[in-house]
Design an enzyme around this catalytic site. Sequence first.
Site, PDB file in Angstrom:
ATOM      1  N   HIS A  17       1.213  -6.791 -13.626  1.00 60.25           N
ATOM      2  CA  HIS A  17       0.259  -5.883 -12.986  1.00 60.25           C
ATOM      3  C   HIS A  17      -0.590  -5.126 -14.002  1.00 60.25           C
ATOM      4  O   HIS A  17      -1.790  -4.979 -13.829  1.00 60.25           O
ATOM      5  CB  HIS A  17       1.002  -4.885 -12.098  1.00 60.25           C
ATOM      6  CG  HIS A  17       0.122  -3.869 -11.464  1.00 60.25           C
ATOM      7  ND1 HIS A  17      -0.681  -4.151 -10.381  1.00 60.25           N
ATOM      8  CD2 HIS A  17      -0.106  -2.569 -11.765  1.00 60.25           C
ATOM      9  CE1 HIS A  17      -1.357  -3.075 -10.038  1.00 60.25           C
ATOM     10  NE2 HIS A  17      -1.022  -2.099 -10.860  1.00 60.25           N
ATOM     11  N   HIS A  75       4.039  -6.599  -2.374  1.00 56.33           N
ATOM     12  CA  HIS A  75       3.265  -6.332  -3.585  1.00 56.33           C
ATOM     13  C   HIS A  75       4.182  -6.409  -4.794  1.00 56.33           C
ATOM     14  O   HIS A  75       5.096  -5.621  -4.934  1.00 56.33           O
ATOM     15  CB  HIS A  75       2.623  -4.946  -3.480  1.00 56.33           C
ATOM     16  CG  HIS A  75       1.692  -4.629  -4.581  1.00 56.33           C
ATOM     17  ND1 HIS A  75       1.653  -3.400  -5.178  1.00 56.33           N
ATOM     18  CD2 HIS A  75       0.754  -5.375  -5.204  1.00 56.33           C
ATOM     19  CE1 HIS A  75       0.728  -3.392  -6.110  1.00 56.33           C
ATOM     20  NE2 HIS A  75       0.176  -4.578  -6.154  1.00 56.33           N
TER      21      HIS A  75
END
Length: 137
Positions: A82, A40
Amino acid sequence: MKNFMIKISLSLTLLFSIVIYSKTVYGEEISEKNFQVIAHRGDSGNAPEHTMVSYELARRLGADYIEIDLGMTKDGQLIAIHDSTVDRTTDGNGRVNSLTLSQIKELDTGSWFNQQFPNKSKSAVYWVKNPHFGRNN
């Protein structure tokens, strides 16, 4: 005590159901060989997230995939980020969609990480440059 036992029973039933469902849907038992490693934001624990260093570290550590979050700049360019702002991961501030790509390219994305994790900053670059590091050289 009775409510506690009911909650435990329901939890175990749910867990058992999930395991049975997984075996039914996927047709085989869950084992290590069935798992895919997805990094991630790259190896964001050892390098600034969504940087080439974090992606390379994830690859070298054996990640099967790298999950990349995308944001769109004011001038319609896609960038790997993000958050909806640049505040947490750069030395700048503001919403991604209110900044142009040129403005975002001027921001520093690594110094905050190096200051917060000084023991990782130099080692991350070393591991990327070291050809013998990791499983997938």
